[in-house]
Design a protein around this motif. Structure first.
Motif, PDB file in Angstrom:
ATOM      1  N   LEU A 109     -41.150  43.797  12.564  1.00  0.00           N
ATOM      2  CA  LEU A 109     -41.335  42.374  12.300  1.00  0.00           C
ATOM      3  C   LEU A 109     -40.282  41.796  11.366  1.00  0.00           C
ATOM      4  N   GLY A 110     -39.511  42.622  10.691  1.00  0.00           N
ATOM      5  CA  GLY A 110     -38.462  42.114   9.821  1.00  0.00           C
ATOM      6  C   GLY A 110     -38.989  41.442   8.576  1.00  0.00           C
ATOM      7  N   LEU A 129     -49.549  39.522   8.735  1.00  0.00           N
ATOM      8  CA  LEU A 129     -49.316  38.869  10.022  1.00  0.00           C
ATOM      9  C   LEU A 129     -50.103  39.557  11.130  1.00  0.00           C
ATOM     10  N   LEU A 130     -50.024  40.871  11.188  1.00  0.00           N
ATOM     11  CA  LEU A 130     -50.696  41.587  12.273  1.00  0.00           C
ATOM     12  C   LEU A 130     -52.214  41.510  12.147  1.00  0.00           C
ATOM     13  N   ASP A 131     -52.754  41.854  10.973  1.00  0.00           N
ATOM     14  CA  ASP A 131     -54.200  41.846  10.808  1.00  0.00           C
ATOM     15  C   ASP A 131     -54.750  40.431  10.747  1.00  0.00           C
ATOM     16  N   ALA A 135     -49.252  33.260  11.611  1.00  0.00           N
ATOM     17  CA  ALA A 135     -47.810  33.044  11.481  1.00  0.00           C
ATOM     18  C   ALA A 135     -47.509  31.830  10.608  1.00  0.00           C
ATOM     19  N   GLU A 136     -48.324  30.771  10.705  1.00  0.00           N
ATOM     20  CA  GLU A 136     -48.107  29.590   9.870  1.00  0.00           C
ATOM     21  C   GLU A 136     -48.184  29.945   8.388  1.00  0.00           C
ATOM     22  N   VAL A 195     -45.793  38.670  17.398  1.00  0.00           N
ATOM     23  CA  VAL A 195     -47.151  39.215  17.464  1.00  0.00           C
ATOM     24  C   VAL A 195     -47.672  39.148  18.895  1.00  0.00           C
ATOM     25  N   GLY A 196     -47.456  38.018  19.551  1.00  0.00           N
ATOM     26  CA  GLY A 196     -48.010  37.827  20.890  1.00  0.00           C
ATOM     27  C   GLY A 196     -47.427  38.759  21.922  1.00  0.00           C
ATOM     28  N   ARG A 197     -46.154  39.065  21.768  1.00  0.00           N
ATOM     29  CA  ARG A 197     -45.517  39.932  22.768  1.00  0.00           C
ATOM     30  C   ARG A 197     -45.766  41.405  22.512  1.00  0.00           C
TER      31      ARG A 197
END
Length: 872
Positions: free
Chosen positions: A406-407, A416-418, A429-430, A475-477
């Protein structure tokens, strides 16, 4: 040929030397002052000398873009043809030269350690010693030792300790360039009493306006904003320049459009030229990462610049013509010679993830300019274990590889992931996009700041939305999408070349992803490793209970579980972090009135009692417990509190007490430990002391001092130490005690005798008698409270005595009293006193007590206890 029509800059004369040295030796160091063409001319010459793409690593995104644009203009092309760049979220690949940030090159190297298609690597501005750049250098050296021994590496800088860098590169040759610089007049204008630094800079700039464009160096974006406000009405454009601006805004500051004022952070120190500058105003400050390991605070702090940086900044004034630099500090102020390497002071969690992905978790197999400090690195690895990113042995896990793609800083990647699992990718993400960019917020209320961004009321809304889209897309991909995203930016592919480490390297078998360069850590890895290293990724996360505020708090808490905070009782807006540090909300009464916060950013002003909340979201207990679930504990606690034993069952969230209830049947050993703690805190006065007990203690203390062993020490510290020993002589006396009142029932005299033991206790009266018999036959009590035994006795009762009495070989100090019991004389040498002191005392007492007998020769007189006349 790319280097056919290059401008006549100083570095042009050594281009053939540089390319020949690099292609024959495989590594070289280039030392070239600012303005010599190092950043733009050398890559073009290298592209003509090697097969494959020349990668140029720059410390900042604005420098990467500007360098690519300048090189493209020199060869008469647009960016994205033969000359290109790649920064996070923006890439225009070039076929021959590509300028990238050090962080993105680091990710590409870890993803593809053999760097296919790369003909040479140039590391620009090595002297800045950023964390990503130092790690990149170490990994490049490791790659050259295995898969890519043919890869030329050029380390370039304007000011650097070239010998050390050359040694690190295996004894690489050093090529130096002499600069053709214009003279620069140096002026000093330190802040006046009470003047803020931005006011000082504005004052200095007004003094040099009119000679051309003026470039000011300030530590950060807030100071840039305040300086711009202070410069109202100067008559020329005032333009900011920092790394978080859009490309168009950065280009506006770099464009030679006539006289202007450019207010810049450290991005303008090196690697790029601000055209038309004839004067520089230097605040003399820089914002750098620091970690307060004791309080668990980390982030950016403001420090004085080094001498090398000050020279770099001053050189900007003399690139094109004679210039002036105004330094906002006193002349003669001592500066450190070089910047402090970030690796010594910054949070190392991201670096630890990179090392784990590379296959050397402790970094021991690598050659370092400065090795990471063992303590902070160990703490960072504890955080990664808590996040589920590495296994117990430090090896990377599938979750760790996913976080690395994710950088972001690993904490933000976890959030972000959880957070996406709980709230959806877009919402998570926002919030993470704001946490990763401190220039997007101006107030302390994160939920309110997000509202402004969502409504389009924030000037950086467009940039924020672009980053939100990028993160949500990652995240979506999923993992495959993340690999595609990395490929599109020419920065490598996740997992595409697992196991392709240098065959002969100690790091062979390393994995194939990296955490990259971005991400802002707001909690120190050391604190997280100690106070709450267990807090993170294994706990189940569900959606929050109430609205946008709870959602924001949840994501913040997922990133920083140790920074969930509860308001302390009282009027002041002080909160206790789950990690144990107290912080205060300043300037936002509504936020300070909340019961719970999820703190995103906090710092500590030197000398302040509490830390300061810079960015937080209002939370509730449910959200706090959900975000920091791994910090929830339930324990029985028996302590000495407020002067008595306190036994409670506590439910905690880290250091925050959630609930407590009385403990009816506490563990007896915990009770005894609490009682011993009470004795340590308040001393043996908690026991029952009679007058005789105190006298006994004084006699024992005398024997310990006068005789020594085997007589024990009976000082407060010694008695407390004896009480703290569960198997010691006082254990029996404390065995049945349960509270303060029970201690008050313990007979101190019995405790003292137990401490002395038998048969020694039977000799106390013999060696330190409680009374002494004087010539009249009176048995008078001895006072042992002083340094030595003291006997208060009337002068007349000592008639007939020829020497002072002794106890334990120590002369007793006689306090000789008048018939009325008032002090008349003090002596420990009675024989000498009768000769020298008594005549004067006799004269005084005869006048005061004429009815008493005062013989001339007290040695021959009969002692008496009578208070009336008693003549022989």
């Amino acid at each position: 040929m790319l280097a056919e029509r290059l401008p006549d800059l100083p570095v042009r004369g050594v281009l053939s030397t540089v390319t020949h040295t690099l292609t024959t030796a495989g590594a070289a160091v280039l030392v070239a002052p600012p303005g010599t063409g190092k950043t733009t001319l050398v890559p073009l010459a290298l592209a003509d000398a090697v097969e494959g793409t020349v990668l140029v690593a720059e410390p900042r995104r604005v420098a990467a873009r500007a360098a690519a644009a300048r090189m493209a203009s020199l060869v008469g092309e647009r960016v994205g043809e033969r000359i290109g760049y790649a920064v996070r979220g923006d890439a225009r690949p070039g076929s021959r030269v590509e300028v990238v940030t050090a962080g993105l090159l680091l990710r590409r190297l870890i993803a593809d350690p053999d760097l296919p298609g790369v003909g040479a690597v140039m590391l620009d501005e090595c002297h800045e010693r950023h964390l990503d750049a130092d790690l990149l250098l170490s990994l490049l050296l490791d790659a050259r030792a295995g898969l890519r021994p043919d890869l030329p590496v050029l380390a370039a800088s304007a000011t650097v300790a070239a010998e050390r860098l050359a040694e690190l590169l295996g004894g690489a040759p050093v090529v130096e360039v002499e600069a053709r610089t214009h003279p620069v007049e140096v002026r000093y204008a330190p802040p006046q009493r009470g003047e803020r630094i931005e006011a000082c800079v504005a004052r200095g700039m007004r003094g040099v306006l009119g000679a051309g464009s003026v470039l000011a160096f300030l530590p950060g974006v807030p100071e840039i904003r305040r300086t711009a406000a202070a410069l109202g009405g100067v008559g020329v454009p005032v333009l900011p320049l920092h790394g978080r601006l859009s490309a168009a805004e950065q280009d506006a500051a770099l464009r030679d459009s006539g006289p202007r004022v450019v207010l810049a952070t450290a991005v303008a120190e090196s690697s790029l030229t601000v055209p038309g500058v004839r004067a520089v105003v230097d605040a003399g400050l820089a914002r750098v990462p620091r970690v307060d390991h004791r309080r668990g605070m980390s982030g950016l702090v403001t420090v004085p610049v080094s001498g090398a940086v000050a020279d770099q900044r001053a050189g900007r004034a003399g690139r094109e013509a004679p210039g002036t630099v105004v330094r906002c500090w006193p002349e003669g102020q001592r500066l450190a010679p070089y910047p402090e390497p970030e690796i010594r002071t910054a949070d190392l969690t991201r670096l630890a993830l990179d090392l784990a992905v590379w296959g050397t978790p402790d970094g021991a197999a690598l050659s370092w300019w400065d090795a990471p400090p063992p303590g902070p690195l160990t703490a960072a690895r504890e955080v990664l274990r808590a996040l589920g990113a590495v296994a117990a042995d430090g090896a990377i896990t599938p979750r760790g590889r996913r976080l690395a793609t994710l950088g972001l800083h690993p904490r933000l990647a976890r959030a972000l992931l959880d957070g996406a699992d709980a709230l959806g990718a877009r919402t998570a993400a926002e919030i993470v996009a704001v946490l990763d960019d401190d220039t997007l917020t101006q107030g302390a209320d994160l939920t309110a700041e997000l509202g402004r961004l969502r409504a389009g009321a924030h000037p950086a809304t467009h940039r924020w939305r672009a980053e939100v889209g990028r993160l949500a897309g990652l995240v979506g991909r999923g993992a495959a999408g993340a690999r595609d995203d990395l490929r599109s930016a020419r920065v490598g592919a996740d997992g595409a070349r697992a196991g392709h480490a240098p065959a002969g390297s100690a790091s062979a078998g390393r994995a194939s992803t990296s955490s990259g360069s971005a991400g802002r850590a707001s909690m120190s890895s050391a604190s997280a490793g100690r106070a709450a290293g267990r807090a993170a990724g294994s706990a189940e996360v569900r959606g929050p209970g109430r609205g946008a505020g709870a959602a924001t708090a949840l994501v913040v808490g997922l990133a920083q579980p140790e920074r969930v905070a509860r308001r302390r009782a009282g009027a002041a807006p002080v909160f206790l972090l789950a990690g144990g540090t107290a912080v205060e909300v300043v300037g936002d009464p509504a936020l300070g009135a909340q019961e719970w916060l999820a703190v995103a950013v906090a710092d500590r002003v030197p000398g302040a009692v509490h830390g300061r909340v810079r960015l937080a979201a209002a939370a509730d207990r449910e959200t706090a417990e959900r975000a920091a679930a791994a910090l929830l504990t339930e324990t029985d606690e028996v302590t000495w509190t407020d002067g008595d034993v306190r036994a409670v069952r506590l439910r905690r969230l880290g250091a925050i007490v959630l609930d407590e209830s009385p403990l009816r049947d506490p563990d007896p050993e915990l009770v005894r430990a609490a009682l011993r703690a009470g004795l340590h805190a308040e001393g043996p006065e908690l026991l029952r002391w009679s007058r005789a007990d105190r006298a006994l203690r004084e006699r024992l203390d005398f024997l310990h001092r006068a005789v020594g062993d085997p007589w024990p020490d009976v000082s407060d510290d010694a008695l407390v130490a004896a009480a703290e020993d569960p198997a010691g002589p006082l254990a029996g006396a404390l065995a049945s005690a349960r509270r303060r009142a029970d201690l008050a029932a313990v007979d101190a005299g019995d405790a003292l005798r137990a401490l002395v033991g038998w048969p020694l206790a039977g000799r106390i009266d013999e060696l330190a008698p409680p009374r002494l018999t004087v010539p009249t036959g009176s048995a008078i009590a001895v006072d042992y409270s002083g340094e030595r035994p003291t006997l208060p006795v009337r002068v007349q009762e000592m008639f007939g005595a020829t020497a002072s009495p002794r106890i334990g070989g120590v002369p007793v100090l006689l306090h000789l009293l008048s018939p009325a019991g008032r002090p008349a004389a003090v002596t420990d040498d009675l024989e000498s006193f009768w000769d020298t002191g008594y005549p004067q005392v006799r004269a005084e007492l005869r006048g005061r007590y004429p009815k008493h007998h005062w013989p001339e020769d007290p040695r021959a007189a009969t002692p008496t206890r009578r208070t009336g006349r008693n003549r022989p």
